[in-house]
Enzyme design. Structure first.
Site, PDB file in Angstrom:
ATOM      1  N   ARG A  96     -32.671  26.851  15.918  1.00 42.47           N
ATOM      2  CA  ARG A  96     -31.497  26.580  15.073  1.00 42.47           C
ATOM      3  C   ARG A  96     -31.726  25.190  14.492  1.00 42.47           C
ATOM      4  NH1 ARG A  96     -25.154  27.548  16.266  1.00 42.47           N
ATOM      5  NH2 ARG A  96     -25.893  29.588  15.641  1.00 42.47           N
ATOM      6  N   HIS A 123     -28.429  32.757   8.096  1.00 46.95           N
ATOM      7  CA  HIS A 123     -28.075  33.104   9.480  1.00 46.95           C
ATOM      8  C   HIS A 123     -28.338  34.598   9.672  1.00 46.95           C
ATOM      9  CE1 HIS A 123     -26.553  32.701  13.381  1.00 46.95           C
ATOM     10  NE2 HIS A 123     -25.291  32.426  13.162  1.00 46.95           N
ATOM     11  N   GLN A 126     -26.773  36.693  12.543  1.00 44.23           N
ATOM     12  CA  GLN A 126     -25.355  36.980  12.347  1.00 44.23           C
ATOM     13  C   GLN A 126     -25.183  38.193  11.435  1.00 44.23           C
ATOM     14  OE1 GLN A 126     -22.584  35.331  13.772  1.00 44.23           O
ATOM     15  NE2 GLN A 126     -21.675  37.204  13.005  1.00 44.23           N
ATOM     16  N   ASP A 207     -15.491  32.720   6.994  1.00 42.94           N
ATOM     17  CA  ASP A 207     -16.226  31.761   7.822  1.00 42.94           C
ATOM     18  C   ASP A 207     -15.557  30.401   7.602  1.00 42.94           C
ATOM     19  OD1 ASP A 207     -18.134  30.397   9.343  1.00 42.94           O
ATOM     20  OD2 ASP A 207     -19.708  30.494   7.821  1.00 42.94           O
ATOM     21  N   CYS A 246     -17.614  35.344  11.783  1.00 46.74           N
ATOM     22  CA  CYS A 246     -18.805  35.083  12.603  1.00 46.74           C
ATOM     23  C   CYS A 246     -18.462  34.251  13.831  1.00 46.74           C
ATOM     24  CB  CYS A 246     -19.864  34.387  11.756  1.00 46.74           C
ATOM     25  SG  CYS A 246     -19.294  32.841  11.017  1.00 46.74           S
ATOM     26  N   ARG A 274     -23.730  40.450  18.648  1.00 48.39           N
ATOM     27  CA  ARG A 274     -24.779  39.447  18.527  1.00 48.39           C
ATOM     28  C   ARG A 274     -25.860  39.669  19.604  1.00 48.39           C
ATOM     29  NH1 ARG A 274     -24.294  34.636  15.985  1.00 48.39           N
ATOM     30  NH2 ARG A 274     -26.504  34.659  16.568  1.00 48.39           N
TER      31      ARG A 274
HETATM   32  N1   CP Z   1     -21.687  32.813  15.083  1.00 49.14           N
HETATM   33  C1   CP Z   1     -22.473  31.902  15.682  1.00 49.14           C
HETATM   34  O1   CP Z   1     -23.664  31.735  15.342  1.00 49.14           O
HETATM   35  O2   CP Z   1     -21.872  31.197  16.671  1.00 49.14           O
HETATM   36  P1   CP Z   1     -22.487  29.949  17.455  1.00 49.14           P
HETATM   37  O3   CP Z   1     -22.599  28.825  16.459  1.00 49.14           O
HETATM   38  O4   CP Z   1     -21.531  29.659  18.561  1.00 49.14           O
HETATM   39  O5   CP Z   1     -23.853  30.338  17.959  1.00 49.14           O
HETATM   40  N1  NVA Z   2     -21.324  28.451   8.469  1.00 51.52           N
HETATM   41  C1  NVA Z   2     -21.183  28.062   9.856  1.00 51.52           C
HETATM   42  C2  NVA Z   2     -21.584  29.182  10.738  1.00 51.52           C
HETATM   43  C3  NVA Z   2     -21.491  28.909  12.216  1.00 51.52           C
HETATM   44  C4  NVA Z   2     -21.966  30.060  13.048  1.00 51.52           C
HETATM   45  C5  NVA Z   2     -22.000  26.816  10.126  1.00 51.52           C
HETATM   46  O1  NVA Z   2     -23.144  26.729   9.669  1.00 51.52           O
HETATM   47  O2  NVA Z   2     -21.483  25.912  10.806  1.00 51.52           O
END
Ligand code: CP
Ligand code: NVA
Length: 290
Positions: A96, A123, A126, A207, A246, A274
């Site tokens: 990540r 993502h 997701q 989101d 999400c 997920r």
């Molecule tokens: N939806 C998602 O990726 O959640 P987290 O940021 O908690 O992993």
């Molecule tokens: N768009 C959000 C998604 C989190 C899962 C972010 O990047 O923070």
């Protein structure tokens, strides 16, 4: 050739279909037995970390959670050297990252699959869970009408747009000027009015307005997105529609508490998915046939 999963666009329609099929299988066995999976996080996570750890365990492997300061991706060591090092010990290198280009650098040199667990651009894990959820709710993804309300130009919207169009769903994005999805896939409709977007929708999705790493833009974003809250009045314009998010959700901002808790909300099923799609994605990266 080593498979990587950096974005839905790279995966293609066949890859998306194969991963979804693998995600629904209960007979994948233990292809990761005796093997590790590196999970590097430059940003916080609840769902991605836990779903990935459990998916690795379910496939017989051992997940290793690595916080950003431990490897110092691009600071203590180059992204390339981190990937090469982790590939010495692990079957899959998942990360990540703040900057999507770091994943590209890693994939360019890694002898083991590199998996995107969220970047500033995409993502994909997701979006795979989102499609599986739509399939479970509606029976099929093809022909589903999905309305995405809010930040059209973020990682979740981009991956959802790519995945939905590949799977034959219709996507309408409602977002304010300046926050529309750039280079949207063909077939995605972008509008300004949330009511126009949700009319006839099977699924209403949102989101956060301020993604991780965008805190310095928070004030401008809160102002721009204020008319884009998903509340009961907006959901009433799409009778029978399911609500997806999400997560994490900011109740009172992009969605109300009432909508999150309504019977039409499928966010916990979506969160559980997920794990199933993480398992499918890992199996696909290892070359397990669908
Ligand atoms: N939806 C998602 O990726 O959640 P987290 O940021 O908690 O992993
Ligand atoms: N768009 C959000 C998604 C989190 C899962 C972010 O990047 O923070």
């Amino acid at each position: 050739m080593t498979r990587h999963l950096l974005s839905i666009a790279d995966l293609g329609a066949a890859g998306v279909a194969e991963i979804l099929a693998l995600s629904e299988r209960t007979d994948l066995g233990r292809p990761l037995a005796g093997k590790g999976v590196a999970l590097v996080f430059q940003k916080p996570s609840a769902r991605t970390r836990n779903s990935m750890e459990m998916a690795v365990v379910q496939l017989g492997g051992h997940p290793v959670y690595i916080q950003k300061d431990e490897v110092g991706l691009g600071t203590r060591e180059t992204a390339e050297d981190v990937a090469r090092t982790l590939a010495c010990f692990h079957e899959v290198v998942a990360a990540r990252v703040m900057d999507h280009r770091d994943l590209e650098k890693m994939a360019a040199v890694s002898p083991r699959p590199v998996l995107n667990m969220l970047s500033d651009r995409d993502h994909p894990l997701q979006a795979l869970a989102d499609l599986l959820t739509v399939k479970q709710l509606r029976g099929r993804i093809e022909g589903a009408r999905i309305a995405y309300i809010g930040d059209g130009d973020n990682n979740v919207a981009r991956s959802l747009a790519e995945a939905a169009t590949m799977a034959g769903a219709e996507l309408v994005i409602a977002s304010p000027e300046g926050y529309r999805l750039g280079q949207a896939p063909e077939g995605v409709r972008q509008v300004a009015d949330p009511v126009e977007a949700v009319e006839g929708a099977d699924v209403v999705y949102t989101d956060v307005w301020v993604s991780m790493g965008q805190d310095d833009e928070a004030e401008a974003r809160m102002k721009a997105f204020a008319p884009y809250q998903v509340d009961a009045a907006l959901m009433a314009r799409a009778p029978g529609a399911h609500f997806l998010h999400c997560l994490p959700a900011k109740r009172g901002e992009e969605v109300t508490h009432e909508v999150m808790e309504a019977p039409s909300s499928a966010v916990w099923r979506q969160a559980e998915n997920r794990m199933h799609t993480a398992r499918g994605a890992l199996a696909w990266l290892m070359g397990v046939g669908a």
